[in-house]
Design a protein around this motif. Structure first.
Motif, PDB file in Angstrom:
ATOM      1  N   THR A   2       0.813  -1.206   0.000  1.00 41.44           N
ATOM      2  CA  THR A   2       0.000   0.000   0.000  1.00 41.44           C
ATOM      3  C   THR A   2       0.853   1.267   0.000  1.00 41.44           C
ATOM      4  N   ASP A   3       2.142   1.134   0.373  1.00 43.53           N
ATOM      5  CA  ASP A   3       3.025   2.304   0.397  1.00 43.53           C
ATOM      6  C   ASP A   3       3.559   2.657  -0.982  1.00 43.53           C
ATOM      7  N   ILE A   4       3.364   1.775  -1.950  1.00 44.00           N
ATOM      8  CA  ILE A   4       3.883   2.027  -3.294  1.00 44.00           C
ATOM      9  C   ILE A   4       2.944   2.976  -4.035  1.00 44.00           C
ATOM     10  N   GLU A   5       3.491   4.020  -4.563  1.00 41.35           N
ATOM     11  CA  GLU A   5       2.688   5.027  -5.249  1.00 41.35           C
ATOM     12  C   GLU A   5       2.219   4.533  -6.608  1.00 41.35           C
ATOM     13  N   MET A   6       1.099   5.096  -7.034  1.00 40.36           N
ATOM     14  CA  MET A   6       0.528   4.717  -8.322  1.00 40.36           C
ATOM     15  C   MET A   6       1.487   5.030  -9.473  1.00 40.36           C
ATOM     16  N   MET A   7       2.223   6.123  -9.355  1.00 43.47           N
ATOM     17  CA  MET A   7       3.163   6.490 -10.414  1.00 43.47           C
ATOM     18  C   MET A   7       4.222   5.414 -10.601  1.00 43.47           C
ATOM     19  N   TRP A   9       3.835   2.181 -10.027  1.00 39.75           N
ATOM     20  CA  TRP A   9       3.193   1.062 -10.747  1.00 39.75           C
ATOM     21  C   TRP A   9       3.060   1.367 -12.240  1.00 39.75           C
ATOM     22  N   LEU A  10       2.662   2.583 -12.542  1.00 38.67           N
ATOM     23  CA  LEU A  10       2.509   2.965 -13.943  1.00 38.67           C
ATOM     24  C   LEU A  10       3.850   2.940 -14.676  1.00 38.67           C
ATOM     25  N   GLY A  11       4.885   3.474 -14.026  1.00 39.11           N
ATOM     26  CA  GLY A  11       6.209   3.473 -14.643  1.00 39.11           C
ATOM     27  C   GLY A  11       6.711   2.071 -14.908  1.00 39.11           C
ATOM     28  N   ALA A  12       6.517   1.178 -13.931  1.00 39.74           N
ATOM     29  CA  ALA A  12       6.940  -0.212 -14.114  1.00 39.74           C
ATOM     30  C   ALA A  12       6.131  -0.888 -15.210  1.00 39.74           C
ATOM     31  N   GLY A  13       4.830  -0.639 -15.216  1.00 36.46           N
ATOM     32  CA  GLY A  13       3.974  -1.261 -16.225  1.00 36.46           C
ATOM     33  C   GLY A  13       4.299  -0.793 -17.632  1.00 36.46           C
ATOM     34  N   TYR A  14       4.528   0.505 -17.808  1.00 34.47           N
ATOM     35  CA  TYR A  14       4.889   1.023 -19.134  1.00 34.47           C
ATOM     36  C   TYR A  14       6.231   0.464 -19.599  1.00 34.47           C
ATOM     37  N   GLY A  15       7.158   0.323 -18.666  1.00 33.21           N
ATOM     38  CA  GLY A  15       8.458  -0.236 -19.032  1.00 33.21           C
ATOM     39  C   GLY A  15       8.341  -1.664 -19.535  1.00 33.21           C
ATOM     40  N   VAL A  16       7.576  -2.494 -18.816  1.00 29.93           N
ATOM     41  CA  VAL A  16       7.374  -3.879 -19.239  1.00 29.93           C
ATOM     42  C   VAL A  16       6.647  -3.926 -20.574  1.00 29.93           C
ATOM     43  N   LEU A  17       5.658  -3.050 -20.749  1.00 27.23           N
ATOM     44  CA  LEU A  17       4.919  -3.007 -22.015  1.00 27.23           C
ATOM     45  C   LEU A  17       5.834  -2.663 -23.181  1.00 27.23           C
ATOM     46  N   LEU A  18       6.725  -1.709 -22.973  1.00 24.05           N
ATOM     47  CA  LEU A  18       7.658  -1.328 -24.037  1.00 24.05           C
ATOM     48  C   LEU A  18       8.612  -2.468 -24.369  1.00 24.05           C
ATOM     49  N   ALA A 135      11.602   6.479 -10.845  1.00 23.34           N
ATOM     50  CA  ALA A 135      12.187   6.355  -9.507  1.00 23.34           C
ATOM     51  C   ALA A 135      12.650   7.701  -8.961  1.00 23.34           C
ATOM     52  N   LEU A 136      12.957   8.641  -9.844  1.00 23.53           N
ATOM     53  CA  LEU A 136      13.393   9.967  -9.401  1.00 23.53           C
ATOM     54  C   LEU A 136      12.224  10.866  -9.017  1.00 23.53           C
ATOM     55  N   MET A 137      11.029  10.489  -9.432  1.00 22.99           N
ATOM     56  CA  MET A 137       9.870  11.357  -9.203  1.00 22.99           C
ATOM     57  C   MET A 137       8.983  10.901  -8.052  1.00 22.99           C
ATOM     58  N   THR A 142       9.859   2.513  -1.050  1.00 18.04           N
ATOM     59  CA  THR A 142       9.311   1.291  -1.654  1.00 18.04           C
ATOM     60  C   THR A 142       8.982   1.520  -3.127  1.00 18.04           C
ATOM     61  N   SER A 143       8.479   2.685  -3.436  1.00 20.56           N
ATOM     62  CA  SER A 143       8.184   3.003  -4.837  1.00 20.56           C
ATOM     63  C   SER A 143       9.467   3.091  -5.657  1.00 20.56           C
ATOM     64  N   GLN A 144      10.486   3.654  -5.054  1.00 17.80           N
ATOM     65  CA  GLN A 144      11.771   3.752  -5.744  1.00 17.80           C
ATOM     66  C   GLN A 144      12.372   2.375  -5.996  1.00 17.80           C
ATOM     67  N   VAL A 145      12.265   1.495  -5.010  1.00 17.49           N
ATOM     68  CA  VAL A 145      12.788   0.135  -5.166  1.00 17.49           C
ATOM     69  C   VAL A 145      12.048  -0.589  -6.285  1.00 17.49           C
ATOM     70  N   LEU A 146      10.728  -0.448  -6.315  1.00 20.49           N
ATOM     71  CA  LEU A 146       9.946  -1.103  -7.373  1.00 20.49           C
ATOM     72  C   LEU A 146      10.367  -0.604  -8.748  1.00 20.49           C
ATOM     73  N   ALA A 147      10.497   0.704  -8.895  1.00 17.66           N
ATOM     74  CA  ALA A 147      10.845   1.281 -10.200  1.00 17.66           C
ATOM     75  C   ALA A 147      12.246   0.857 -10.636  1.00 17.66           C
TER      76      ALA A 147
END
Length: 211
Positions: A2-7, A9-18, A135-137, A142-147
């Motif tokens: 729950t601590d991971i920001e939506m941004m 998740w979106l950044g990770a998802g767009y990266g995988v999609l690309l 990750a910079l934004m 936790t969000s930075q680690v995910l990104a």
């Protein structure tokens, strides 16, 4: 989670999609190249176990020469056979026999294939940068680690595309190079051995064995 920001998740998802888009571009280009080569073959079928092409008239085209600059093996039919073929006019205008070519390197071998592979690799760069910049934004660790972890995994996933981008140096010793005369001599010798075995009488073979 729950601590991971939506941004993030979106950044990770767009990266995988690309990354998936990059592999899709490469596979579509490979399939298109395969269809083009099949159309150019005009009914000729390459048999790897013989290292030869079989034409629609059931005649073989054996290795003639190797082009080290373009990494292409050239095959040619026997002029005597091709010139007497009933469909020669629709097959080739050469009196030296029909020629076929085959790239000895795996995909991507041709310049057009390498161009499309380059586009795919460029997309993978964007795929890595997207979560890395995300990750910079973001603010939570936790969000930075995910990104950053997603960017690292995408980079690993892109390695197969980059590994084969560099053109293999021309090395004639890396391919089997045989002239048509050498190939025909070997096949004539093999055919003569089979003929001798078939035309020898059983009594003659027993006498030779006894001696």
């Amino acid at each position: 989670m729950t601590d991971i920001e939506m941004m993030a998740w979106l950044g990770a998802g767009y990266g995988v999609l690309l990354l998936l888009v990059a592999y899709g571009i490469d596979q579509l280009a490979k399939r298109a190249q395969t269809r083009i080569e099949e159309d150019r073959a005009g009914g000729f079928v390459y048999h790897e176990n013989h290292d030869a092409w079989l034409c629609p008239e059931d005649q073989w085209l054996y290795p003639k020469s190797f082009d080290p600059d373009n990494r292409v093996m050239r095959y040619r039919g026997l002029p005597l056979v091709c010139n007497s073929c009933p469909v020669k006019d629709t097959c080739t205008a050469s009196d030296d026999g029909r020629e076929m070519k085959r790239h000895v390197d795996p995909w991507p071998a041709s310049e057009s294939a390498r161009f499309h592979r380059g586009i795919a690799c460029s997309v993978t760069v964007l795929a890595v940068l997207w979560p890395a910049l995300t990750a910079l934004m973001v603010t939570s660790w936790t969000s930075q680690v995910l990104a950053l972890a997603t960017a690292f995994l995408i980079a690993l996933g892109a390695l197969p595309l980059w590994a084969h981008l560099r053109r293999t140096p021309a090395d004639p010793l890396g391919a089997v190079v045989r002239t048509l005369d050498q190939t025909m001599e070997d096949r004539q010798a093999a055919a003569a051995a089979i003929t001798r075995a078939r035309t020898s009488y059983a009594s003659d073979r027993r006498i030779d064995h006894a001696n």
